[in-house]
Design a protein around this motif. Structure first.
Motif, short mmCIF file in Angstrom:
data_model
loop_
_atom_site.label_atom_id
_atom_site.label_comp_id
_atom_site.label_asym_id
_atom_site.label_seq_id
_atom_site.Cartn_x
_atom_site.Cartn_y
_atom_site.Cartn_z
N LYS A 194 0.82 -1.21 0.00
CA LYS A 194 0.00 0.00 0.00
C LYS A 194 0.86 1.26 0.00
O LYS A 194 0.52 2.27 -0.62
CB LYS A 194 -0.92 0.00 1.21
N ASP A 236 2.10 1.63 -3.49
CA ASP A 236 0.99 1.94 -4.40
C ASP A 236 0.35 3.26 -3.99
O ASP A 236 -0.75 3.33 -3.44
CB ASP A 236 -0.03 0.80 -4.35
N THR A 237 1.03 4.38 -4.29
CA THR A 237 0.59 5.69 -3.80
C THR A 237 -0.72 6.16 -4.43
O THR A 237 -1.47 6.93 -3.82
CB THR A 237 1.68 6.74 -4.09
N ASP A 238 -1.03 5.72 -5.67
CA ASP A 238 -2.28 6.16 -6.30
C ASP A 238 -3.41 5.15 -6.09
O ASP A 238 -4.49 5.30 -6.67
CB ASP A 238 -2.08 6.42 -7.80
N GLU A 239 -3.16 4.11 -5.30
CA GLU A 239 -4.17 3.12 -4.91
C GLU A 239 -4.87 2.47 -6.09
O GLU A 239 -6.08 2.24 -6.09
CB GLU A 239 -5.21 3.77 -3.98
N ASP A 240 -4.11 2.17 -7.14
CA ASP A 240 -4.70 1.50 -8.30
C ASP A 240 -4.37 0.00 -8.34
O ASP A 240 -4.53 -0.66 -9.36
CB ASP A 240 -4.23 2.16 -9.61
N GLU A 241 -3.89 -0.53 -7.20
CA GLU A 241 -3.53 -1.94 -7.07
C GLU A 241 -2.40 -2.33 -8.00
O GLU A 241 -2.24 -3.49 -8.36
CB GLU A 241 -4.75 -2.84 -7.34
N SER A 286 -1.26 -6.89 -5.23
CA SER A 286 -0.74 -7.16 -3.90
C SER A 286 -0.30 -8.61 -3.75
O SER A 286 0.73 -8.91 -3.14
CB SER A 286 -1.80 -6.83 -2.84
#
Length: 501
Positions: free
Chosen positions: A399, A402-407, A441
């Motif tokens: 997480k 993955d700074t832009d939370e796009d998996e 992930s």
């Protein structure tokens, strides 16, 4: 600075330092030219003479041993020999055994006094180094030994073995180990009905330079044990000298009765002092790893890790260590002597040599010689990497990347955070990113679990973030920091404990 400061001064546990004897399983014997000529000259005359004398002794011994063991069962409801059988086993057979070894050119020296079976039901003999250590059975009056059931079928010598009423071990029986321990315990507590049980507690042969780990079988019954030290001087000339010293019996304390490992360790210390040799925690499993190292084109010594100590302190099984040996071999095949240098370490991790990587390398390099051997690698991977390689931590690490939370983790995200974590502005991680290629992930976690060498790199950033949060916390922030889950607190504590090593 967060990494290079505190980690560079980590103390090392003395118990995990290199052993006093690196390889107790190889005997490097070098004979001078004079010794070789002496062997050839004396052998020309002595070998035929000794062969004739040995044959004469065997011609007398075999019929007597056959008569003693005739119709005396060794399996099922076995009873100890009594009457004339036991008398001949205690007097005639030891005398013939002494004659046999005398004809072979052995001179036996006995020190100390052997006690009877009621005072010490078990004799613990060490070190075990040659086939000729069997002389101790003759010296001790034919005590029982632990032997494979197949040995009874050996021509001529199988009958001699029957006279010793051995505790039989069968490799085909899955309960053999349990049955063997039960039989030893039964005989040890028979109050003199059975002969003494003689055991070589090391369980394998060594080169006599140290005493390796004692197996617990002789000490599980919790009865007095008489230690017997062996010093064999094979000078490649006649006579060979074997010195057997019967030390005072060791009567176990209540603490030792409850802990066979402690009992075995204290008896070993007593024998090591008498022999004036060090002790190590090698065992037969080290032999197996040594052979595996040779098969993996590594120097055989690379597999010697003091398996007993490593497995107990780091909770590792033999299969775990064998797998790590294969991983290490993949790194070290091209290294001379099976040792990894800093440059090779960096090349394997696909990272440039930086101060941060040097600090990580130093944590593996326990003796500070600038290289990592397999023993240091196993300890380092287990202590530094695996504790941090948990599902929750890896998920949190993903997480953070993955700074832009796009998996997905992009190269830019991966590079920027690793640069922050390692404190290196010009870090090139292209090769490492291609190796991971994390599109999710699960893929990221799978890579970290199968490559424990990287786990510390992936979670370093988490540790820095926590450290900074604690340092920057004001009086009103402690309520927030206290909300950390017990699992996370436990993990931090566990990691801290491991780092103290």
């Amino acid at each position: 600075e967060m990494i290079t400061g505190p980690l560079s001064a980590l103390p090392r546990q003395q118990s995990l330092l290199q052993p006093a004897v690196i390889n107790p399983f190889v005997q490097d014997t070098r004979l001078s030219r004079a010794a070789v000529l002496k062997c050839v000259f004396l052998g020309t005359f002595l070998v035929p003479l000794r062969a004739i004398l040995i044959s004469l002794v065997l011609m007398v011994t075999w019929p007597i041993s056959f008569m003693i063991t005739f119709r005396h069962p060794l399996k099922g409801a076995v009873e100890p020999m009594t009457g004339w059988r036991r008398l001949m086993c205690r007097t005639v057979m030891p005398a013939l055994g002494r004659a046999y070894y005398f004809c072979m050119g052995f001179r036996v020296i006995i020190k100390g006094k052997q006690v009877n079976s009621s005072e010490a039901p078990i004799l613990a003999v060490a070190p075990h180094s040659t086939f000729f250590d069997g002389i101790v059975c003759v010296v001790a009056g034919l005590p029982s030994t632990v032997s494979r059931v197949e040995n009874l079928a050996t021509p001529i010598f199988g009958r001699f073995l029957r006279c010793m009423q051995p505790v039989l071990v069968s490799r085909k029986d899955p309960n053999s180990r349990k049955n063997t321990i039960h039989e030893i315990e039964t005989r040890a507590k028979s109050e003199g009905r059975w002969p003494q049980v003689l055991i070589f507690p090391e369980g394998t042969c060594t080169n006599r330079t140290c005493l390796i780990t004692f197996k617990q079988g002789a000490f599980i019954p919790g009865v007095p044990v008489q230690p017997v030290s062996v010093e064999t001087d094979l000078l490649w000339s006649s006579p060979f000298v074997s010195v057997f010293q019967f030390l005072p019996p060791h009567v176990p304390t209540e603490e030792e009765k409850k802990s066979p490992a402690l009992y075995a360790s204290r008896v070993r210390e007593t024998m090591a002092q008498a022999l004036r040799v060090p002790v190590t925690d090698h065992t037969y499993e080290d032999c197996r790893l040594m052979i595996s190292a040779g098969e993996l084109t590594l120097p055989m010594e690379a597999g010697l890790v003091e398996f007993t100590k490593i497995s107990c302190k780091l909770n590792l099984k033999w299969d775990n260590v064998k797998k790590e040996l294969e991983n290490f071999a993949a790194m070290a095949r091209s290294c001379k002597g099976g040792r990894i240098t800093l440059d090779e370490f960096a090349r394997f991790l696909k990272l440039p040599v930086t101060p941060a990587l040097e600090e990580l390398f130093a944590l593996f390099d326990r003796d500070g010689d600038g290289t990592i051997d397999f023993r240091e690698y196993v300890i380092g991977v287990t202590i530094l990497c695996r504790p941090a390689n948990t599902e929750d931590l890896l998920r949190m690490a993903f997480k953070l990347f993955d700074t832009d939370e796009d998996e997905k983790i992009t190269l830019d995200e991966f590079t920027s955070l690793l640069r922050s974590a390692l404190g290196v502005s010009d870090l090139n991680v292209n090769m490492l990113f291609e190796e991971i290629d994390a599109d999710g992930s699960d893929e990221f976690q799978a890579f970290a679990r199968t490559h424990p060498e990287y786990a510390k790199l992936f979670t370093t950033y988490l540790e820095i973030q926590r450290y900074q949060a604690i340092q920057e916390a004001g009086p009103g922030d402690f309520e927030w920091t206290g909300e950390t889950t017990s699992e996370e607190t436990s993990e931090e504590s566990s990691t801290s404990d491991k780092k103290e090593d």
